[in-house]
Design a protein around this motif. Structure first.
Motif: not given
Length: 327
Positions: A283-285, A287, A301, A304, A326
């Motif tokens: 999921e941090d892709w 960001d 958040e 994202r 995650g």
């Protein structure tokens, strides 16, 4: 995970995410937590082209079968005929490439989600036929001698007859006559009338009506059959390119169709589903500010989430469902 020199398992960058995510599917309890409700809804969105906004907030995946590493999307084709074979396409395939079309697992099952499938009874009405053989009887006496003026007079007379017989007179316009002239492959109304007279072409107006079926607009849980090829990838790996990942996904989709991997028929009021590719990515892709749609967000958040929403919609049209997870 990587094997060390002494046989111990070592952690490695990038690979850790892929193996951790894949192993979660081997546990019946853990696999239900891998996919968020939004990700499960994205599968229905991509497979059935149903807008996510019409699906209930809760969606439950059902894993009838999971095939690990058995499905591979070949990028080469072989044709056998009369004792010999012809091969074309990619012969050597490097499985280390980030965009490799190897499928981590093949999910066959379903998704349960609530949605409204409004239905209606279609009614058809046809107006009385408009006579055109004696159309000139409606023209002034004597009729115009100039061909263009005669054509305009006939157009006005035909429009009057069409409106008099129509179910919806306001729908009868000059554009309707122009369209009919084109369908008759004529250069003018007069020429079209002559051809229609010779071939006995009738002129009608057809009106459709839709009467909602009582109770069909009520949301209820439905089972959406699913056939999804799951690709687990970590974009932080060296050499990863989004274009390669997209190309690999389309290769998988094409191979699924060739091999007949598709969801079975669902309820009679559901459209036919199509096979999908399911991306499991960190999921941090999202960001990364290179993803569009997060510019006006008030917090990281929210940015994202906006990027994920945009990417989900974009990918669904290509038969790809997005499932950020995650690390």
């Amino acid at each position: 995970m990587k094997g060390g020199a002494n046989g111990a398992v070592e952690k490695g960058d990038g690979v850790e995410f892929e193996d951790k995510t894949l192993l979660a599917f081997t546990d019946p309890e853990a696999r239900a937590t891998v996919l968020s409700s939004d990700a499960v809804r994205a599968v229905v969105h991509a497979a059935y082209r149903i807008p996510m906004g019409t699906l209930g907030a809760q969606a439950t995946p059902h894993f009838d079968s999971l095939e690990y590493g058995r499905f591979r999307a070949e990028t080469r084709t072989e044709i056998q005929q009369s004792g010999y074979s012809i091969r074309f396409g990619e012969q050597d395939h490097d499985p280390s490439l980030a965009g490799r079309p190897d499928v981590d697992l093949l999910w066959r099952g379903a998704v349960t989600a609530s949605t409204r499938r409004e239905r209606a009874v279609v009614g058809v009405r046809t107006s009385p036929a408009v006579r055109i053989t004696d159309l000139d009887s409606d023209l002034p006496d004597p009729p115009p001698a100039d061909p263009q003026a005669l054509d305009r007079a006939r157009r006005a007379a035909l429009l009057a007859r069409l409106r008099a017989a129509a179910i919806d007179p306001d729908a009868m316009t000059e554009a309707v006559i122009d369209g009919w002239v084109r369908k008759m492959f004529a250069d003018s109304l007069s020429q079209a009338l002559a051809r229609a007279h010779d071939h006995g072409v009738p002129l009608h107006q057809i009106a459709l009506s839709f009467a909602p079926v009582p109770g069909s607009d009520v949301a209820r849980a439905r089972r959406f059959p699913v056939a999804a090829a799951v690709l687990i990838r970590d974009p932080t790996q060296a050499g990863f390119r989004l274009s390669d990942f997209l190309r690999a996904s389309h290769t998988v989709l094409e191979q699924m169709q060739v091999q007949g991997v598709e969801p079975p028929e669902g309820d009679e009021d559901l459209p036919k589903g199509r096979p999908v590719v399911l991306w499991l990515v960190p999921e941090d892709w999202f960001d990364d500010e290179a993803w569009p749609a997060g510019e006006n967000a008030a917090a990281p958040e929210a940015a994202r989430l906006a990027r994920i929403t945009h990417a989900t919609s974009w990918l669904a049209g290509q038969g790809i469902a997005l499932a950020p997870v995650g690390r």
